[in-house]
Design a protein around this motif. Structure first.
Motif, PDB file in Angstrom:
ATOM      1  N   LYS A  21       0.827  -1.214   0.000  1.00 60.37           N
ATOM      2  CA  LYS A  21       0.000   0.000   0.000  1.00 60.37           C
ATOM      3  C   LYS A  21       0.855   1.255   0.000  1.00 60.37           C
ATOM      4  CE  LYS A  21      -4.210  -1.794   2.199  1.00 60.37           C
ATOM      5  NZ  LYS A  21      -5.117  -1.693   3.379  1.00 60.37           N
ATOM      6  N   LEU A  22       1.894   1.260   0.841  1.00 60.16           N
ATOM      7  CA  LEU A  22       2.747   2.445   0.945  1.00 60.16           C
ATOM      8  C   LEU A  22       3.536   2.673  -0.340  1.00 60.16           C
ATOM      9  CD1 LEU A  22       4.150   2.029   4.580  1.00 60.16           C
ATOM     10  CD2 LEU A  22       2.388   3.618   3.819  1.00 60.16           C
ATOM     11  N   THR A  23       4.156   1.607  -0.862  1.00 61.40           N
ATOM     12  CA  THR A  23       4.963   1.776  -2.068  1.00 61.40           C
ATOM     13  C   THR A  23       4.084   2.121  -3.270  1.00 61.40           C
ATOM     14  OG1 THR A  23       4.901  -0.642  -2.353  1.00 61.40           O
ATOM     15  CG2 THR A  23       6.843   0.302  -1.316  1.00 61.40           C
ATOM     16  N   ASP A  24       2.909   1.502  -3.363  1.00 58.72           N
ATOM     17  CA  ASP A  24       2.006   1.836  -4.471  1.00 58.72           C
ATOM     18  C   ASP A  24       1.594   3.311  -4.391  1.00 58.72           C
ATOM     19  OD1 ASP A  24       2.157  -0.717  -5.385  1.00 58.72           O
ATOM     20  OD2 ASP A  24       0.200  -1.356  -4.639  1.00 58.72           O
ATOM     21  N   ALA A  25       1.332   3.786  -3.160  1.00 60.68           N
ATOM     22  CA  ALA A  25       0.944   5.196  -2.998  1.00 60.68           C
ATOM     23  C   ALA A  25       2.065   6.123  -3.437  1.00 60.68           C
ATOM     24  CB  ALA A  25       0.576   5.462  -1.542  1.00 60.68           C
ATOM     25  N   VAL A  26       3.310   5.782  -3.065  1.00 57.76           N
ATOM     26  CA  VAL A  26       4.455   6.614  -3.453  1.00 57.76           C
ATOM     27  C   VAL A  26       4.636   6.594  -4.966  1.00 57.76           C
ATOM     28  CG1 VAL A  26       6.960   6.853  -3.289  1.00 57.76           C
ATOM     29  CG2 VAL A  26       5.613   6.385  -1.241  1.00 57.76           C
ATOM     30  N   LEU A  27       4.517   5.399  -5.563  1.00 58.38           N
ATOM     31  CA  LEU A  27       4.681   5.291  -7.013  1.00 58.38           C
ATOM     32  C   LEU A  27       3.593   6.060  -7.762  1.00 58.38           C
ATOM     33  CD1 LEU A  27       5.671   1.518  -7.329  1.00 58.38           C
ATOM     34  CD2 LEU A  27       7.148   3.509  -7.650  1.00 58.38           C
ATOM     35  N   GLU A  28       2.430   6.192  -7.135  1.00 56.43           N
ATOM     36  CA  GLU A  28       1.333   6.936  -7.762  1.00 56.43           C
ATOM     37  C   GLU A  28       1.423   8.434  -7.497  1.00 56.43           C
ATOM     38  OE1 GLU A  28      -2.194   5.128  -6.304  1.00 56.43           O
ATOM     39  OE2 GLU A  28      -1.868   3.221  -7.351  1.00 56.43           O
ATOM     40  N   GLY A  29       2.502   8.856  -6.816  1.00 56.58           N
ATOM     41  CA  GLY A  29       2.727  10.287  -6.638  1.00 56.58           C
ATOM     42  C   GLY A  29       2.369  10.845  -5.283  1.00 56.58           C
ATOM     43  N   ALA A  30       2.075   9.980  -4.306  1.00 57.19           N
ATOM     44  CA  ALA A  30       1.731  10.480  -2.967  1.00 57.19           C
ATOM     45  C   ALA A  30       2.936  11.185  -2.349  1.00 57.19           C
ATOM     46  CB  ALA A  30       1.284   9.326  -2.063  1.00 57.19           C
ATOM     47  N   ASP A  31       2.695  12.333  -1.732  1.00 59.04           N
ATOM     48  CA  ASP A  31       3.789  13.035  -1.071  1.00 59.04           C
ATOM     49  C   ASP A  31       3.949  12.532   0.354  1.00 59.04           C
ATOM     50  OD1 ASP A  31       1.660  14.118   0.297  1.00 59.04           O
ATOM     51  OD2 ASP A  31       1.850  16.119  -0.571  1.00 59.04           O
ATOM     52  N   ILE A  32       4.876  13.144   1.091  1.00 64.20           N
ATOM     53  CA  ILE A  32       5.171  12.691   2.449  1.00 64.20           C
ATOM     54  C   ILE A  32       3.935  12.805   3.341  1.00 64.20           C
ATOM     55  CG2 ILE A  32       6.487  13.287   4.529  1.00 64.20           C
ATOM     56  CD1 ILE A  32       8.845  13.898   2.685  1.00 64.20           C
ATOM     57  N   GLY A  33       3.182  13.893   3.220  1.00 62.77           N
ATOM     58  CA  GLY A  33       1.986  14.074   4.027  1.00 62.77           C
ATOM     59  C   GLY A  33       0.967  12.982   3.784  1.00 62.77           C
ATOM     60  N   ALA A  34       0.806  12.566   2.523  1.00 58.70           N
ATOM     61  CA  ALA A  34      -0.155  11.507   2.210  1.00 58.70           C
ATOM     62  C   ALA A  34       0.286  10.167   2.799  1.00 58.70           C
ATOM     63  CB  ALA A  34      -0.313  11.388   0.693  1.00 58.70           C
TER      64      ALA A  34
END
Length: 612
Positions: free
Chosen positions: A211-224
């Motif tokens: 979940k975390l890596t997918d969110a980062v790969l989709e452009g989530a920033d640190i706050g997200a």
């Protein structure tokens, strides 16, 4: 009275055979019930009750060996019922308990018929349990004592026959077999449960990681990412920098929190917290900061250190609000810290790459290595609109006290410019011995002259970290072709300043106009002689820089205006006129004459740069 009895020899009497059959029958019941017994404690209680029934007593307590200690495991009393909790708070064989020590050492039953009069039992324990007579039975398996059973009647005398003692010994040996197997089964069940738990934890952490890596790969920033961690933990999560400044935080909406639950300075200075923080390392990244009511810290924090390129890079805290902290929170924090550390490193690399590209663009602009159309096209991607007026500020720098690297020095300069001017950090490039900054004029109607005071503030704030030898502001640049020429002029002024040893104040190229022309001719010594000769009569009269020379300087700076000079000096206009008249008498020239004004301006600039 005390006795220790072995199995009777010879042919067993009918009574003995009958009692042995009772033992076998008792274990038949134990075997049947043990199959459905939910746990080890229930089995131990069952064994104790059966021994009580065989011996016609009311109370039993069972102790099991754990390492070199015998700790309470289960207990039963016909009067009080389940007494396991009380027994589990006890320990047998401790100092002062010679009774239990004798049972363990002899591996045979030990009977004490008159407990109050016997010195071997632990006195306080016997008084607490109100024991009158007691039989201690060892649980022997393969020659080792794996446990103890004590039986007695509550506050009643009881006579134990030799037959009772022998029966208890036989019972203990059979019980040891059951208990040994039950302990092994319990351990296997615990291991199996742990394997299942670990499997579930690994599955959960794998899901979290995806979940975390997918969110980062989709452009989530640190706050997200911090918000996602808070949702997964169902607790507040705080991301700190290395100085415990809050970078981001999130909390479940149901908690209605408006501020992050932080580790404030007072809490961090508590010895227990300081010790915990000091112990954090790459091999031990997590710790639990306990509640400290004395300093007003009422929530435990699961704190995990972020490691970025082998160095501390901040902290991630999961805060205990509502539900207590668990091992999963520690694993979640460590997984989240790893993802956040990689994300922070990635963002740093991106910023550095963008900064390098911007620096390269500024270098191309100053050297005129690209055509104007290309520079105009590339500028906006770095936030630079070359159609707007800009100036260049060149700072000649030394190492300073801290001996900053070139990149660190450039970073320090642009941060100070951003702080003084407001807005984003301006583009800058580090050159050997200098930092060149591109500044958009914006609404500064005064142009370079108005900017000079801001640059002076920046220069003052840089010491002693960075030694700024000279600071020069270029003329206004309105097209790409203006920048290379403006930078050449800045280098020329810097060289002139170095030749005169000038280190004070901030200069603009515009104010050095005629002086630069003279200096470029190479007649530096002649210029100095000319300047000294011009002011020598006034200096000789005043023996230094007195009111006449000060007034003359102010008059030249005010472009020959008496009123402006009077305001600058805070004197009456007639005073200015009188002093200028004295200058005219001493020098034989009219200070208000245009040629004299130009000559005086040049002379004063030469003297200023020469430090006179």
């Amino acid at each position: 009275m005390t006795s220790s009895v072995a199995h009777p020899s010879g042919v067993a009497s009918a009574r003995t055979r009958s009692r042995e059959r009772e033992v076998i029958a008792a274990f038949a019941e134990i075997t049947t019930e043990a199959i459905t017994a939910p746990g080890l404690e229930d089995l131990l209680q069952l064994i104790g009750r059966q021994l009580c029934r065989l011996l016609a007593v009311h109370r039993c307590s069972v102790y099991l060996r754990r390492g070199d200690r015998f700790t309470g495991a289960a207990g039963h009393c016909e009067i009080e019922g389940d007494i396991s909790a009380a027994v589990q708070a006890q320990e047998a064989g401790i100092a002062g308990d010679a009774f239990s020590q004798e049972v363990i050492a002899t591996r045979r039953p030990v009977l004490i018929s008159d407990v109050p009069a016997d010195p071997r039992p632990h006195r306080r324990t016997m008084e607490h349990w109100r024991v009158r007579a007691m039989l201690g039975v060892p649980l022997v398996f393969d020659g080792d004592v794996i446990g103890l059973i004590f039986v007695d009647n509550v506050e009643e005398e009881h006579t134990y026959s030799d037959d009772d003692v022998g029966l208890a010994e036989l019972f203990g040996r059979l019980a040891a077999i059951f208990i040994r197997q039950a302990v092994l089964n319990s351990r296997l069940a615990a291991k199996a449960a742990e394997v299942v738990r670990q499997k579930n934890v690994l599955g959960y952490l794998a899901t979290v990681h995806h979940k975390l890596t997918d969110a980062v790969l989709e452009g989530a920033d640190i706050g997200a990412v911090v918000t996602m961690l808070s949702e997964l933990a169902a607790k507040p999560v705080v991301l700190y920098d290395d100085a415990f400044g809050v970078l981001a935080w999130a909390a479940p909406a149901a908690l209605r929190m408006t501020e992050p639950p932080v580790l404030d300075r007072r809490t961090r200075e508590h010895p227990a917290v300081r010790t915990a923080l000091t112990a954090l390392s790459a091999s031990r990244p997590s710790t639990v900061v306990p509640m400290l009511p004395a300093v007003g810290f009422g929530r435990r924090h699961q704190l995990t250190r972020l490691t970025i390129e082998g160095r501390p890079g901040g902290y991630l805290a999961v805060v205990e609000v509502g539900r207590g902290l668990s091992d999963l929170d520690a694993k979640l924090a460590e997984s989240g810290a790893t993802v956040l550390a990689l994300q922070i490193l990635s963002e740093r690399r991106q910023i550095e790459a963008e900064g390098q590209a911007r620096d390269d663009f500024l270098s191309d602009l100053l050297r005129s290595t690209r055509d104007e159309a290309q520079l105009l096209r590339r500028g906006p991607q770095f936030g630079i609109d070359l159609s707007e007026p800009h100036v260049i500020v060149r700072l000649a720098v030394g190492g300073g006290v801290s001996q900053l690297s070139a990149s660190a020095g450039r970073g320090l300069v642009v941060r100070r410019f951003a702080a003084v001017l407001g807005g984003a950090e301006p583009p800058a490039v580090g050159l050997p011995g200098a930092v060149v900054v591109l500044v958009r004029l914006g609404g500064r109607a005064g142009g370079p002259a108005e900017l000079r005071d801001h640059v002076a503030e920046v220069v003052a704030s840089l010491g002693p970290q960075l030694d700024v030898r000279t600071a020069v502001v270029s003329r206004v640049c309105r097209a790409a072709a203006d920048f290379p020429r403006a930078h050449r002029e800045l280098r020329e002024v810097e060289e002139l300043a170095a030749s005169f040893g000038w280190r004070e104040g901030v200069r603009t190229v515009d104010e050095l106009g005629l002086f630069r022309v003279v200096m470029n001719s190479g007649q530096v010594k002649e210029a100095l002689r000319f300047a000294h000769d011009l002011v020598a009569p006034v200096r000789a009269h005043e023996a230094g820089d007195g009111p006449l020379l000060t007034t003359w300087r102010a008059f030249v700076a005010a472009e020959g205006k008496v009123q402006a000079t009077a305001r600058t000096l805070d004197v009456h206009e007639n005073t200015v006129r009188y002093r200028l008249g004295r200058v005219r008498e001493l020098t034989g020239t009219d200070p208000a004459d245009l040629d004299v004004l130009l000559s005086a301006r040049l002379a004063f600039q030469v003297l200023d740069l020469a430090g006179w």
